[in-house]
Motif scaffolding. Structure first.
Motif, short mmCIF file in Angstrom:
data_model
loop_
_atom_site.label_atom_id
_atom_site.label_comp_id
_atom_site.label_asym_id
_atom_site.label_seq_id
_atom_site.Cartn_x
_atom_site.Cartn_y
_atom_site.Cartn_z
N ALA A 136 0.84 -1.20 0.00
CA ALA A 136 0.00 0.00 0.00
C ALA A 136 0.88 1.25 0.00
N ALA A 137 1.96 1.19 0.80
CA ALA A 137 2.88 2.35 0.87
C ALA A 137 3.54 2.57 -0.48
N LEU A 138 3.91 1.45 -1.12
CA LEU A 138 4.56 1.52 -2.43
C LEU A 138 3.61 2.11 -3.47
N ALA A 168 16.24 -10.02 10.19
CA ALA A 168 17.21 -10.76 9.39
C ALA A 168 17.20 -10.30 7.93
N VAL A 169 16.00 -10.00 7.39
CA VAL A 169 15.93 -9.67 5.96
C VAL A 169 15.85 -8.17 5.69
N ARG A 170 15.75 -7.40 6.75
CA ARG A 170 15.51 -5.96 6.61
C ARG A 170 16.52 -5.27 5.67
N GLU A 171 17.81 -5.46 6.00
CA GLU A 171 18.87 -4.77 5.25
C GLU A 171 18.83 -5.10 3.76
N PRO A 172 18.98 -6.40 3.40
CA PRO A 172 19.01 -6.72 1.96
C PRO A 172 17.70 -6.36 1.25
N MET A 206 14.55 -2.93 -2.44
CA MET A 206 13.37 -2.08 -2.68
C MET A 206 13.78 -0.66 -3.08
N ALA A 207 14.85 -0.18 -2.48
CA ALA A 207 15.33 1.16 -2.81
C ALA A 207 15.83 1.19 -4.26
N LEU A 208 16.49 0.09 -4.62
CA LEU A 208 17.10 0.00 -5.95
C LEU A 208 16.03 -0.12 -7.05
N ARG A 225 12.29 3.03 2.81
CA ARG A 225 12.01 2.61 4.19
C ARG A 225 10.89 1.57 4.20
N LEU A 226 11.24 0.37 4.62
CA LEU A 226 10.22 -0.68 4.70
C LEU A 226 9.45 -0.54 6.02
#
Lengths: 226, 300
Positions: free
Chosen positions: B48-50, B247-251, B256-258, B264-265
């Motif tokens: 929804a944010a996307l 655990a998956v936040r960073e990658p 998503m940024a790329l 920001r997730l």
């Protein structure tokens, strides 16, 4: 003498089979009464009608001045708190200690821990089981378990104590001890009604005897004390 | 009253310990249900944010007719600027547009060699108000713009937004149906667990009734037990989803940024956690309330 239990033309049928027929009976406050008769005579049914585990098919039952015949289901728990009931199979909770089993009657009325502890200790001591207060029922003898059941029944100082074959699972020596305990409770003012098929024991204790047979009242005699 | 409540809470905890296996089963089921539901909610929230982010970034390009005179252009500008849905606009002259086109075709200039005159018209690049989020609102703005005399066409990547919206709707409906089914499943498990517990405690309940316990006094520990199952199950689910999220936040954020321009997730916030815990408690309570209906059958 004030009547504590009155049966007026009480009948009870199970699927049109009569268990009790036209019972008229009065038990006075402070009495020590034995209900006797062979198996199937209606002793247990009569007790069940008093503590409202069953309702009569006909007639009226008055306990301590209150007509309980059509008492609302929601009022039954409060009525039962004024009674004590003891069974042949003790009906103790195996997962709870002696203390917890006896305390049950006080927990349900919301008494605070301190008072519960004091009262339970008093009663357990009185029935002679203080050293076993933290034991679990399966580790107690039959006589000890019945003492716990009696302690639980009298914890609320009931006006009336009902016992259904309380010595049925005990040897004669222990049965005598239990009977003495009932007698001691009676001397403190509690009315006691004991159902037993053992007429000899009833006569040994020489109190009121109500004899039943095939659901009918045969006699209600007052024997002299021995 | 306080003593009774205290007794009920203690009894509930004690019963849970006594029937450890059954409680583990119920709690695990609730935890699994909520792991799936919470994951779905997190995915949906981010989708929804996307969607909002993309809708905000999408430009609307208003192409003017090639015949539009400078006064037509000025009138169109005033009319467009007066629309409340338009946040800003940038005029691109036909010459600038051709230059941009040439730059895009660098190395393939020969394509334009045959052109004697500029085939492009003037245009406006519009940024819309943040309130315009879905394709329906955009279509309405486009329709208004098309009514302006000098306007030839309006372009805003509608098909793309519509496709994403449809995908989002499918995701949302699937989530709701799945959550509903899983909740029902959990409810049945809690209900059955407590029914089993009720059966195993038949003697205890009979004795409690004999000594004068009210139905409410007997029911309350069971309801507390159901609520505790729900709360513990949800707490485990939140913990699992949060740990997995960490655990998956960073990658994932990098990805998503790329590819989606989302820097920001969104993960679970404290309020959502509380809402899920309340939902779990409600689920457990509902299951236990259904189960304790059978209490009346226990006769004393």
């Amino acid at each position: 003498m004030h009547a504590i239990i009155e049966f007026h033309n009480v009948s009870k049928c199970y699927n049109s089979t009569p268990a009790l027929s036209d019972i008229n009976l009065t038990i006075n406050k402070g009495d020590f009464v034995f209900l006797t008769g062979p198996s199937g005579a209606g002793k247990t049914t009569l007790l069940k009608l008093i503590f409202l585990s069953e309702r009569p098919t006909e007639g009226e039952i008055i306990v301590n001045g209150v007509n309980i015949t059509r008492m609302k289901s929601s009022a039954i728990p409060h009525f039962r708190r004024k009674l004590g009931v003891v069974f042949q199979d003790f009906k103790l909770l195996p997962g709870k200690t002696v203390f917890e089993n006896v305390a049950l009657g006080l927990e349900i009325i919301g008494l605070n821990r301190k008072l519960i502890k004091r009262r339970v200790w008093q009663v357990v001591k009185w029935v002679g089981l203080l050293q076993k207060i933290d034991s679990y029922p399966p580790y107690l003898s039959g006589g000890e378990q019945q003492r716990v059941a009696i302690a639980r029944a009298i914890i609320n100082n009931p006006m009336l104590l009902l016992a259904d074959e309380p010595t049925g699972n005990l040897d004669p020596g222990l049965a005598l001890e239990i009977m003495k305990l009932f007698k001691a409770i009676n001397t403190r003012g509690t009315t006691i009604v004991i159902a037993t098929h053992n007429r000899d024991m009833a006569e040994t204790f020489s109190h009121n005897i109500v004899a039943l047979s095939h659901g009918r009242l045969l006699e209600h005699s007052h024997l002299s004390a021995s | 009253m306080f003593n009774k409540i205290l007794y009920c809470i203690k009894t509930a905890f004690r019963n849970m310990r006594a029937n450890f296996g059954l409680n583990v089963l119920a709690i695990s089921t609730i935890a699994l249900t909520f792991i799936i539901c919470i994951t779905f909610v997190v995915v949906l929230t981010n989708a929804a944010a996307l969607k909002t982010l993309w809708a905000e970034r999408i430009q609307m390009i208003v192409y003017l007719k090639r015949t539009a005179t400078p006064s037509d252009v000025e009138r169109a500008r005033r009319l467009i600027e007066s629309l409340p849905e338009v946040r800003s606009l940038h005029f691109v002259s036909r010459d600038d547009a051709l230059q941009q086109f040439r730059m895009m075709l660098q190395g393939q200039d020969s394509i334009l060699e045959g052109l004697n005159e500029n085939p492009l018209g003037h245009s406006f690049e519009l940024r819309l108000s943040p309130d315009i989020k879905d394709d329906e609102q955009m279509a309405a703005v486009a329709a208004t713009l098309k009514k302006i005399d000098a306007v030839d066409d309006v372009e805003y990547g509608r098909a793309w937004i519509e496709r994403f919206s449809a995908l989002f709707d499918i995701l949302k409906i699937t989530g709701i149906v799945l959550a509903g089914l899983l909740f029902l499943f959990s409810l049945l498990i809690v209900n059955n667990t407590l029914k089993l517990l009720l059966t195993s405690r038949r003697d205890e309940i009979e004795i409690m009734k004999l000594v004068g316990a009210t139905t409410a006094f007997i029911k309350t520990p069971l309801c507390i037990e159901g609520m505790l199952q729900g709360i513990i199950g949800v707490a485990i689910a939140i913990l699992v989803v949060s740990l997995a999220g960490l655990a998956v936040r960073e990658p994932l954020q990098h990805l998503m940024a790329l590819y989606a321009g989302m820097h920001r997730l969104i993960f679970l916030d404290p309020l959502s956690c509380c809402a899920f815990l309340a939902l779990g408690a409600g689920l457990g309570l509902a299951g236990s309330l259904c189960a304790v209906g059978g209490l009346e059958e226990i006769h004393a």
